[in-house]
Design an enzyme around this catalytic site. Structure first.
Site, short mmCIF file in Angstrom:
data_model
loop_
_atom_site.label_atom_id
_atom_site.label_comp_id
_atom_site.label_asym_id
_atom_site.label_seq_id
_atom_site.Cartn_x
_atom_site.Cartn_y
_atom_site.Cartn_z
N TYR A 57 41.12 49.62 29.63
CA TYR A 57 41.61 49.14 30.93
C TYR A 57 42.57 50.19 31.51
CZ TYR A 57 39.96 44.39 29.70
OH TYR A 57 39.21 43.30 29.35
N SER A 156 33.64 40.64 21.36
CA SER A 156 33.67 40.11 22.73
C SER A 156 32.23 39.95 23.20
CB SER A 156 34.49 41.02 23.63
OG SER A 156 34.55 40.49 24.93
N1 LIG Z 1 36.00 41.03 27.12
C1 LIG Z 1 35.56 41.43 28.27
O1 LIG Z 1 34.52 42.10 28.36
C2 LIG Z 1 36.34 41.09 29.50
C3 LIG Z 1 35.72 41.22 30.76
C4 LIG Z 1 36.45 40.85 31.89
C5 LIG Z 1 37.75 40.39 31.76
N2 LIG Z 1 38.34 40.27 30.52
C6 LIG Z 1 39.74 39.79 30.39
O2 LIG Z 1 39.86 38.55 31.07
C7 LIG Z 1 40.86 38.64 32.09
C8 LIG Z 1 40.50 37.72 33.26
O3 LIG Z 1 39.23 38.00 33.78
P1 LIG Z 1 39.03 38.64 35.26
O4 LIG Z 1 40.11 39.59 35.49
O5 LIG Z 1 37.64 39.09 35.32
O6 LIG Z 1 39.03 37.48 36.26
P2 LIG Z 1 39.64 36.12 36.76
O7 LIG Z 1 40.74 35.63 35.94
O8 LIG Z 1 38.43 35.30 36.92
O9 LIG Z 1 40.17 36.56 38.20
C9 LIG Z 1 41.35 37.30 38.34
C10 LIG Z 1 41.66 37.46 39.81
O10 LIG Z 1 41.82 36.18 40.42
C11 LIG Z 1 42.87 36.23 41.35
N3 LIG Z 1 43.92 35.30 40.92
C12 LIG Z 1 44.34 35.00 39.66
N4 LIG Z 1 45.30 34.08 39.68
C13 LIG Z 1 45.51 33.78 40.97
C14 LIG Z 1 46.38 32.89 41.64
N5 LIG Z 1 47.22 32.10 40.95
N6 LIG Z 1 46.34 32.83 42.99
C15 LIG Z 1 45.49 33.60 43.69
N7 LIG Z 1 44.63 34.47 43.12
C16 LIG Z 1 44.64 34.55 41.77
C17 LIG Z 1 43.40 37.63 41.40
O11 LIG Z 1 42.73 38.29 42.47
P3 LIG Z 1 43.44 39.49 43.29
O12 LIG Z 1 43.53 40.61 42.33
O13 LIG Z 1 42.49 39.75 44.41
O14 LIG Z 1 44.77 39.02 43.74
C18 LIG Z 1 43.00 38.17 40.03
O15 LIG Z 1 42.85 39.55 40.02
C19 LIG Z 1 40.98 40.14 32.40
O16 LIG Z 1 42.21 40.49 32.96
C20 LIG Z 1 40.76 40.73 31.01
O17 LIG Z 1 41.99 40.66 30.27
C21 LIG Z 1 37.63 40.60 29.40
#
Ligand SMILES: NC(=O)c1ccc[n+]([C@@H]2O[C@H](COP(=O)([O-])OP(=O)(O)OC[C@H]3O[C@@H](n4cnc5c(N)ncnc54)[C@H](OP(=O)(O)O)[C@@H]3O)[C@@H](O)[C@H]2O)c1
Length: 310
Positions: A57, A156
């Protein structure tokens, strides 16, 4: 403080896990590091002790920032997950998958340094390396565990049959799969398999990049996110999410909190990783912990969201 046991690891973690991929500017645009650090420190105050990162990341940036933010917190009060797979240590090896013995050991040392810690609580194989035999990958994980550098390991985004193979060769204790109501595929294969093995399960992308928060009407211009954030499809999806407002109101919570609480209602999921950018995000996510969604509302939510087209 709300805590769940992360499957057979026995680790006591918060049902909401802090996701830090948002520090990767290549995917998420400009990152305000001070704000991220403030959010990471705020997490502890709102009951979140579980942090997720990966060495790739931001090419190590996310781990570095977590290392800095949590340096003021006693180490045993936080549970840190990081991942290994992409070999980015040398620019010309960028993005070459590498779960070889030497690759894992080398990357683990680098992660420990960036995280400013002697051990990683949960070390995950980020994806599946088709070039390395599972026995070699597992041997590296077992050796790191014996040396105390890793407390628990897991996988994962592996294909389910690869997951089965891993379980046969080593003590893979944690699974980190994707799960959201618009990408629920893992609930019929990976999650039940993990449950049958007593593995800890931490799911990712619950809000589909923010689409499932209710903050969009579909008229906004969103730079990232692909086709779900464009044109009529964006309007349709945003509209469906906003229809969840009456259910959220019934519980006195926001749509984001409703969606997160509903993810956590699945008994096969221990913790849900939410992507955080600022203190307000982790405060809101933490408010989903301890909310019990009734069966009828859970299925109304699923019906209202429906399926993602195509
Ligand atoms: N193992 C893997 O392959 C893998 C893959 C993906 C993710 N992950 C992990 O999972 C975590 C979460 O997944 P994700 O980042 O894909 O997506 P997510 O949690 O589905 O979406 C995150 C986005 O939602 C918005 N958000 C979150 N909380 C909010 C709130 N309270 N109010 C308004 N908007 C909000 C933000 O958008 P904005 O940025 O536009 O403000 C944020 O960047 C990652 O950070 C990572 O640590 C792991």
């Amino acid at each position: 403080m709300e805590r769940v046991i992360l499957g057979k690891t026995g680790l006591e973690v918060s049902p909401i896990c802090y996701g830090s991929w948002q520090l990767d500017e290549k995917f998420w645009g400009p990152a305000n590091v001070e704000e991220h650090i403030a959010a990471m420190r705020r997490a502890g105050e709102v009951g979140v002790n579980f942090f997720d990162t990966a060495d790739c990341y931001g090419n190590g940036r996310s781990e570095e920032v977590i290392g800095e933010a949590l340096s003021t917190v006693p180490r045993d009060q936080v549970i840190i997950t990081t991942k290994v797979y992409h070999n980015f240590l040398e620019p010309n090896r960028l993005d070459v998958p590498d779960l070889s013995y030497d690759g894992i050991v080398e990357h683990c040392e680098a992660s420990l340094k960036r995280l400013r810690t002697d051990y990683i609580d949960v070390y995950l194989c980020h994806m599946y390396d088709k070039f390395t035999d599972i026995e070699e990958t597992t041997r590296a994980m077992d050796d790191l565990k014996k040396q105390g550098k890793v407390r628990h390991y897991g996988m994962s985004s592996w294909p389910v049959e690869a997951m089965r193979l891993g379980i046969q060769y080593g003590d893979y204790e944690v699974l980190q799969p994707r799960f959201s109501f618009w990408r629920p595929e893992t609930e019929v294969d990976m999650l039940p398999l993990a449950r049958s093995q007593g593995m800890g399960v931490m799911t990712f992308s619950p809000l589909l990049g923010g689409l499932l928060t209710g903050k969009y009407t579909g008229d906004e211009k969103v730079e990232r996110g692909g086709r779900y954030f464009r044109g009529e499809l964006f309007k349709d999806l945003a509209g469906r999410v906003r229809k969840l407002a009456p259910i959220a109101e019934k519980y006195g919570i926001t749509i984001t909190q409703l969606v997160l609480a509903a993810v956590l209602a699945n008994p096969m999921i221990h913790s849900c990783i939410t992507g955080i950018r600022k203190p307000a995000y982790i405060e809101e996510a933490a408010g989903a912990m301890g909310v019990t969604i009734e069966r009828k509302d859970y299925y109304t939510l699923r019906r209202t969201l429906g399926k993602l087209p195509g």
